[in-house]
Design a protein around this motif. Structure first.
Motif, PDB file in Angstrom:
ATOM      1  N   MET A   1       0.825  -1.199   0.000  1.00 10.93           N
ATOM      2  CA  MET A   1       0.000   0.000   0.000  1.00 10.93           C
ATOM      3  C   MET A   1       0.864   1.256   0.000  1.00 10.93           C
ATOM      4  O   MET A   1       0.595   2.190  -0.720  1.00 10.93           O
ATOM      5  N   ALA A   2       1.900   1.256   0.842  1.00 15.62           N
ATOM      6  CA  ALA A   2       2.763   2.427   0.904  1.00 15.62           C
ATOM      7  C   ALA A   2       3.468   2.643  -0.428  1.00 15.62           C
ATOM      8  O   ALA A   2       3.700   3.772  -0.836  1.00 15.62           O
ATOM      9  N   GLU A   3       3.785   1.545  -1.117  1.00 16.31           N
ATOM     10  CA  GLU A   3       4.484   1.669  -2.386  1.00 16.31           C
ATOM     11  C   GLU A   3       3.623   2.393  -3.421  1.00 16.31           C
ATOM     12  O   GLU A   3       4.107   3.279  -4.115  1.00 16.31           O
ATOM     13  N   ILE A   4       2.359   2.035  -3.529  1.00 19.23           N
ATOM     14  CA  ILE A   4       1.479   2.681  -4.511  1.00 19.23           C
ATOM     15  C   ILE A   4       1.293   4.158  -4.168  1.00 19.23           C
ATOM     16  O   ILE A   4       1.222   5.003  -5.051  1.00 19.23           O
ATOM     17  N   THR A   5       1.263   4.472  -2.882  1.00 19.41           N
ATOM     18  CA  THR A   5       1.155   5.870  -2.455  1.00 19.41           C
ATOM     19  C   THR A   5       2.397   6.641  -2.862  1.00 19.41           C
ATOM     20  O   THR A   5       2.304   7.774  -3.333  1.00 19.41           O
ATOM     21  N   THR A   6       3.537   6.025  -2.702  1.00 23.01           N
ATOM     22  CA  THR A   6       4.799   6.660  -3.076  1.00 23.01           C
ATOM     23  C   THR A   6       4.875   6.869  -4.581  1.00 23.01           C
ATOM     24  O   THR A   6       5.346   7.904  -5.046  1.00 23.01           O
ATOM     25  N   ILE A   7       4.395   5.904  -5.334  1.00 18.09           N
ATOM     26  CA  ILE A   7       4.379   6.019  -6.796  1.00 18.09           C
ATOM     27  C   ILE A   7       3.420   7.120  -7.235  1.00 18.09           C
ATOM     28  O   ILE A   7       3.719   7.898  -8.134  1.00 18.09           O
ATOM     29  N   ALA A   8       2.274   7.203  -6.592  1.00 15.93           N
ATOM     30  CA  ALA A   8       1.223   8.137  -7.005  1.00 15.93           C
ATOM     31  C   ALA A   8       1.548   9.595  -6.678  1.00 15.93           C
ATOM     32  O   ALA A   8       1.118  10.499  -7.395  1.00 15.93           O
ATOM     33  N   ARG A   9       2.264   9.828  -5.588  1.00  9.94           N
ATOM     34  CA  ARG A   9       2.481  11.200  -5.106  1.00  9.94           C
ATOM     35  C   ARG A   9       3.063  12.150  -6.158  1.00  9.94           C
ATOM     36  O   ARG A   9       2.509  13.231  -6.375  1.00  9.94           O
ATOM     37  N   PRO A  10       4.173  11.804  -6.841  1.00 13.79           N
ATOM     38  CA  PRO A  10       4.716  12.769  -7.813  1.00 13.79           C
ATOM     39  C   PRO A  10       3.758  13.070  -8.962  1.00 13.79           C
ATOM     40  O   PRO A  10       3.691  14.203  -9.440  1.00 13.79           O
ATOM     41  N   TYR A  11       3.014  12.065  -9.387  1.00  9.19           N
ATOM     42  CA  TYR A  11       2.029  12.294 -10.446  1.00  9.19           C
ATOM     43  C   TYR A  11       0.942  13.255  -9.968  1.00  9.19           C
ATOM     44  O   TYR A  11       0.579  14.202 -10.671  1.00  9.19           O
ATOM     45  N   ALA A  12       0.427  13.004  -8.774  1.00  3.04           N
ATOM     46  CA  ALA A  12      -0.649  13.841  -8.234  1.00  3.04           C
ATOM     47  C   ALA A  12      -0.165  15.275  -8.042  1.00  3.04           C
ATOM     48  O   ALA A  12      -0.881  16.232  -8.369  1.00  3.04           O
TER      49      ALA A  12
END
Length: 178
Positions: A1-12
């Motif tokens: 879960m933390a990994e997907i959040t980390t991946i998503a943050r720069p895009y968002a």
């Protein structure tokens, strides 16, 4: 879960900055909601993970859907996510984008978890009390969870106001052990 959040943050964060530059925050919300609905669709999930499709074919498939509401910038986002095998991160990107947008607009998102369904009047009353207490506009999402036994639990960001029967029973159990 933390990994997907980390991946998503720069895009968002990049999308939010671009939305601020162009004044299209609401339009980006719509694009992200539409793309997220596709990714979360069970039938479409099979298409995304099909190894026989190239990323180009996948993008063309999505863009070929009737009623595709994507402008050129959103299409570019779709292409980048597909090329980087990140289409599965769209729901997390959308959540983080909406969080940034609401924070910028002074809006708080609250999840009210109740043991029983709440009527519209009860939801409105809770919402107005929260807005008065927090001094900001509050948008609520109501979830029913019978495991609470009774009462409600309110989550706003990392704050939790737990007035559920289950929480009170747990507090009593801890107090009795000591």
């Amino acid at each position: 879960m933390a990994e997907i959040t980390t991946i998503a943050r720069p895009y968002a964060e990049a999308l939010f900055r671009r939305a601020q530059e162009t004044g299209k925050a609401a339009q980006w919300s719509e694009h992200l909601a539409w793309l997220t609905s596709l990714v979360e669709n069970e039938q479409f999930a099979g298409v995304i993970s099909d190894p026989r499709l190239t990323r180009e074919q996948l993008v063309q498939f999505i863009l070929g859907l009737s009623g595709t509401p994507l402008d050129s910038e959103a299409q570019n986002l779709l292409i980048i996510l597909a090329e980087n095998h990140r289409l599965g991160a769209l729901p997390a990107i959308a959540r983080q984008y909406e969080g940034l947008r609401h924070e910028h607009e002074g809006i708080l998102d609250a999840q009210i978890t109740s043991a029983y369904p709440l009527n519209e009047g009860q939801v409105q009353q809770l919402m107005s009390r929260l807005e008065k207490r927090l001094g900001k506009e509050v948008r609520v999402h109501v979830v029913v969870d019978s495991a609470l036994l009774g009462g409600i639990s309110i989550t706003i960001g990392d704050r939790v106001i737990d007035g559920s029967v289950r929480a009170r029973l747990e507090q009593m159990a801890v107090a009795l052990k000591h």
